[in-house]
Motif scaffolding. Structure first.
Motif, PDB file in Angstrom:
ATOM      1  N   ARG A  45       0.831  -1.208   0.000  1.00 31.44           N
ATOM      2  CA  ARG A  45       0.000   0.000   0.000  1.00 31.44           C
ATOM      3  C   ARG A  45       0.862   1.253   0.000  1.00 31.44           C
ATOM      4  O   ARG A  45       0.592   2.212  -0.745  1.00 31.44           O
ATOM      5  CB  ARG A  45      -0.925   0.003   1.226  1.00 31.44           C
ATOM      6  N   GLU A  46       1.899   1.268   0.813  1.00 31.05           N
ATOM      7  CA  GLU A  46       2.756   2.439   0.936  1.00 31.05           C
ATOM      8  C   GLU A  46       3.569   2.676  -0.334  1.00 31.05           C
ATOM      9  O   GLU A  46       3.714   3.822  -0.790  1.00 31.05           O
ATOM     10  CB  GLU A  46       3.676   2.283   2.151  1.00 31.05           C
ATOM     11  N   PHE A  47       4.089   1.608  -0.917  1.00 30.16           N
ATOM     12  CA  PHE A  47       4.885   1.752  -2.136  1.00 30.16           C
ATOM     13  C   PHE A  47       4.007   2.208  -3.298  1.00 30.16           C
ATOM     14  O   PHE A  47       4.400   3.078  -4.091  1.00 30.16           O
ATOM     15  CB  PHE A  47       5.573   0.422  -2.470  1.00 30.16           C
ATOM     16  N   ALA A  48       2.822   1.637  -3.417  1.00 27.43           N
ATOM     17  CA  ALA A  48       1.893   2.050  -4.474  1.00 27.43           C
ATOM     18  C   ALA A  48       1.527   3.516  -4.331  1.00 27.43           C
ATOM     19  O   ALA A  48       1.521   4.275  -5.313  1.00 27.43           O
ATOM     20  CB  ALA A  48       0.637   1.179  -4.444  1.00 27.43           C
ATOM     21  N   ALA A  49       1.225   3.939  -3.106  1.00 25.58           N
ATOM     22  CA  ALA A  49       0.838   5.326  -2.875  1.00 25.58           C
ATOM     23  C   ALA A  49       1.983   6.275  -3.226  1.00 25.58           C
ATOM     24  O   ALA A  49       1.761   7.333  -3.839  1.00 25.58           O
ATOM     25  CB  ALA A  49       0.415   5.512  -1.425  1.00 25.58           C
ATOM     26  N   GLN A  50       3.198   5.921  -2.855  1.00 26.41           N
ATOM     27  CA  GLN A  50       4.329   6.802  -3.113  1.00 26.41           C
ATOM     28  C   GLN A  50       4.651   6.907  -4.602  1.00 26.41           C
ATOM     29  O   GLN A  50       5.223   7.891  -5.049  1.00 26.41           O
ATOM     30  CB  GLN A  50       5.569   6.334  -2.352  1.00 26.41           C
ATOM     31  N   HIS A  51       4.267   5.877  -5.377  1.00 26.23           N
ATOM     32  CA  HIS A  51       4.569   5.894  -6.806  1.00 26.23           C
ATOM     33  C   HIS A  51       3.340   6.139  -7.673  1.00 26.23           C
ATOM     34  O   HIS A  51       3.406   6.014  -8.898  1.00 26.23           O
ATOM     35  CB  HIS A  51       5.254   4.581  -7.201  1.00 26.23           C
ATOM     36  N   GLY A  52       2.232   6.477  -7.059  1.00 28.31           N
ATOM     37  CA  GLY A  52       1.053   6.870  -7.820  1.00 28.31           C
ATOM     38  C   GLY A  52       0.352   5.742  -8.543  1.00 28.31           C
ATOM     39  O   GLY A  52      -0.266   5.961  -9.594  1.00 28.31           O
ATOM     40  N   ALA A  53       0.421   4.537  -8.007  1.00 29.25           N
ATOM     41  CA  ALA A  53      -0.167   3.372  -8.676  1.00 29.25           C
ATOM     42  C   ALA A  53      -1.413   2.892  -7.947  1.00 29.25           C
ATOM     43  O   ALA A  53      -1.556   3.084  -6.733  1.00 29.25           O
ATOM     44  CB  ALA A  53       0.852   2.241  -8.743  1.00 29.25           C
ATOM     45  N   GLU A  54      -2.278   2.225  -8.686  1.00 26.66           N
ATOM     46  CA  GLU A  54      -3.465   1.627  -8.085  1.00 26.66           C
ATOM     47  C   GLU A  54      -3.089   0.435  -7.203  1.00 26.66           C
ATOM     48  O   GLU A  54      -3.642   0.265  -6.113  1.00 26.66           O
ATOM     49  CB  GLU A  54      -4.431   1.167  -9.182  1.00 26.66           C
ATOM     50  N   HIS A  55      -2.156  -0.383  -7.685  1.00 21.03           N
ATOM     51  CA  HIS A  55      -1.807  -1.609  -6.972  1.00 21.03           C
ATOM     52  C   HIS A  55      -0.306  -1.854  -7.052  1.00 21.03           C
ATOM     53  O   HIS A  55       0.325  -1.577  -8.074  1.00 21.03           O
ATOM     54  CB  HIS A  55      -2.523  -2.825  -7.585  1.00 21.03           C
ATOM     55  N   ALA A  56       0.260  -2.404  -5.986  1.00 23.42           N
ATOM     56  CA  ALA A  56       1.634  -2.905  -5.976  1.00 23.42           C
ATOM     57  C   ALA A  56       1.608  -4.332  -5.469  1.00 23.42           C
ATOM     58  O   ALA A  56       0.852  -4.666  -4.544  1.00 23.42           O
ATOM     59  CB  ALA A  56       2.527  -2.049  -5.085  1.00 23.42           C
ATOM     60  N   LEU A  57       2.422  -5.174  -6.061  1.00 21.82           N
ATOM     61  CA  LEU A  57       2.560  -6.554  -5.617  1.00 21.82           C
ATOM     62  C   LEU A  57       4.032  -6.797  -5.312  1.00 21.82           C
ATOM     63  O   LEU A  57       4.886  -6.676  -6.196  1.00 21.82           O
ATOM     64  CB  LEU A  57       2.084  -7.530  -6.699  1.00 21.82           C
ATOM     65  N   ALA A  58       4.341  -7.121  -4.066  1.00 18.24           N
ATOM     66  CA  ALA A  58       5.716  -7.378  -3.653  1.00 18.24           C
ATOM     67  C   ALA A  58       6.091  -8.816  -3.982  1.00 18.24           C
ATOM     68  O   ALA A  58       5.294  -9.741  -3.761  1.00 18.24           O
ATOM     69  CB  ALA A  58       5.870  -7.116  -2.156  1.00 18.24           C
ATOM     70  N   VAL A  59       7.301  -9.006  -4.491  1.00 21.41           N
ATOM     71  CA  VAL A  59       7.761 -10.340  -4.886  1.00 21.41           C
ATOM     72  C   VAL A  59       9.196 -10.563  -4.408  1.00 21.41           C
ATOM     73  O   VAL A  59       9.791  -9.706  -3.759  1.00 21.41           O
ATOM     74  CB  VAL A  59       7.663 -10.541  -6.417  1.00 21.41           C
ATOM     75  N   THR A  60       9.735 -11.709  -4.753  1.00 20.42           N
ATOM     76  CA  THR A  60      11.010 -12.163  -4.209  1.00 20.42           C
ATOM     77  C   THR A  60      12.216 -11.366  -4.699  1.00 20.42           C
ATOM     78  O   THR A  60      13.182 -11.189  -3.956  1.00 20.42           O
ATOM     79  CB  THR A  60      11.219 -13.646  -4.565  1.00 20.42           C
ATOM     80  N   ASN A  61      12.209 -10.908  -5.930  1.00 17.22           N
ATOM     81  CA  ASN A  61      13.321 -10.110  -6.442  1.00 17.22           C
ATOM     82  C   ASN A  61      12.903  -9.400  -7.725  1.00 17.22           C
ATOM     83  O   ASN A  61      11.811  -9.631  -8.256  1.00 17.22           O
ATOM     84  CB  ASN A  61      14.576 -10.966  -6.676  1.00 17.22           C
ATOM     85  N   GLY A  62      13.782  -8.542  -8.236  1.00 14.09           N
ATOM     86  CA  GLY A  62      13.451  -7.747  -9.409  1.00 14.09           C
ATOM     87  C   GLY A  62      13.322  -8.557 -10.684  1.00 14.09           C
ATOM     88  O   GLY A  62      12.511  -8.237 -11.557  1.00 14.09           O
ATOM     89  N   THR A  63      14.130  -9.606 -10.829  1.00 15.98           N
ATOM     90  CA  THR A  63      14.022 -10.469 -12.003  1.00 15.98           C
ATOM     91  C   THR A  63      12.672 -11.174 -12.025  1.00 15.98           C
ATOM     92  O   THR A  63      12.010 -11.252 -13.066  1.00 15.98           O
ATOM     93  CB  THR A  63      15.162 -11.503 -12.022  1.00 15.98           C
TER      94      THR A  63
END
Length: 386
Positions: A45-63
């Motif tokens: 929620r915090e990352f999505a809000a800071q980047h102006g997105a509707e949704h963020a999904l956290a995952v294991t790594n960038g790849t």
């Protein structure tokens, strides 16, 4: 050559009692995975809000963030994904591991970001996605790419692994209407050692991604009713707790890096033979994951020797990414039906940058003005010596 005492730069990763308290909080909630705790949910929620997105999904790594986004957007066997030829190998391998063909195109010689004209020329009926990489935190030409995307009917996937907090004409990464993938690997602008996130502009794709990142299993499932194929890409609660703390420092650190780069780039530009990474006034917030500069015309061996000198002198310096088509890994699976030399012929900027570019870790830009002058002096001495 004897190592000498160089300038002192802040350590990385940075942490304090905020991270310690966050880890204890995650520990004491008694549930250490996302399906039982609240740290991952809160971070999303915090990352999505800071980047102006509707949704963020956290995952294991960038790849994995890229792989998941690509899968949800339809990349797979029989499809092509356009990627910059100058990037970290994950940009292409994420597509190739899904069975898609990665199609490298050239980048601009000043910004090192994907060249929109090269993208337009590379589109075929098989093109499923265009993946711009915001190199070193400088956003690619999102106006031109959005126009190409709309005209060709091919969606964009932003590889924003370097671009936490970056903006394009006042718009944050999540406000540009396309999916974006981030990395939280140890060297990135915010980190939990590893980790990643995907921003989604719509709920339907986010819900599909949630299923795929959790073995295809709905949140409330109690009978192992896996709805679609997926994998376990879930972030754990401890990583999310650390990232919530890291996120709170991001804006202040971006501001400081921007201020220091203004000075350092001017000093580097005054060194004969050194050309700092250029900018784009429309990219009105450059997050500066790396401090990059070129030495046009230098041989790769001399560039590598220069990097060694800089490291010996106390700078966290690195050779730039190798052109992806110049690596063995690129040709193992999902490579286009061309030779490396044929790709190089249409990617002259990439070939040159991969030979003559150097980058400094972003912690250099968290130091004081004195260190910027010292850094420039060390680079000037090293350039004169090779």
């Amino acid at each position: 050559m004897h190592a000498r005492q160089g300038p002192e730069f802040p350590r990385w990763p940075q942490y304090d009692e905020t991270e310690r308290d966050s880890l204890i909080r995650a520990l004491e909630q008694g549930q250490w995975w996302r399906m039982g705790g609240d740290e991952v949910n809160s971070f999303e929620r915090e990352f999505a809000a800071q980047h102006g997105a509707e949704h963020a999904l956290a995952v294991t790594n960038g790849t994995h963030a890229l792989e998941l986004a690509l899968q949800c957007m339809g990349a797979g066997p029989g499809t092509e994904v356009i990627v910059p030829a100058f990037t970290f190998i994950s940009s292409s391998q994420a597509a190739q591991r899904l069975g898609a063909v990665a199609v490298p195109v050239d980048v601009r010689p000043d910004t090192y970001c994907i060249d929109a004209a090269a993208v337009a020329a590379a589109i075929t009926p098989r093109t499923r996605l265009i993946m711009p990489v915001h190199m070193a935190g400088l956003m690619a030409d999102m106006d031109a790419l959005a126009k190409i995307s709309a005209e060709a009917g091919v969606p964009l996937l932003q590889d924003a692994a370097h671009a936490h907090g970056a903006r394009w004409q006042g718009k944050r990464v999540g406000e540009l209407g396309s999916v974006a993938a981030f990395s939280f690997q140890n060297g990135k602008l915010m980190t939990a050692g590893e980790g990643g996130a995907v921003l989604f502009p719509d709920t339907e794709m986010y819900e599909t991604a949630f299923l795929r990142h959790s073995c295809g299993r709905p949140r409330d499932d109690r009978r192992y009713l896996h709805r679609i194929a997926g994998s376990n890409l879930r972030m754990n609660e401890f990583s999310a707790a650390v990232l919530r703390a890291q996120l709170r420092r991001l804006d202040e650190q971006i501001a400081l890096r921007g201020k220091r780069w203004t000075l350092l780039s001017r000093l580097l530009g005054a060194i004969d033979g050194v050309v700092p990474q250029g900018g784009d006034v429309r990219a009105d917030r450059h997050s500066h994951y790396m401090a990059m500069f070129r030495l046009p015309g230098i041989a790769e061996e001399k560039r590598n020797a220069l990097v060694d000198r800089l490291v010996d002198a106390g700078l966290p310096a690195f050779a730039a990414f190798r052109a992806i088509y110049r690596t063995e890994a690129f040709w193992e699976i999902g490579a286009p039906g061309e030779t490396p030399d044929a790709i190089a012929e249409r990617c002259p900027n990439t070939d040159a940058i991969s030979r003559d570019c150097v980058w400094l870790h972003h912690r250099v830009l968290l130091a004081g003005e004195r260190e910027m002058h010292a850094t420039a002096e060390i680079i000037a001495d090293a350039v004169a010596a090779v």
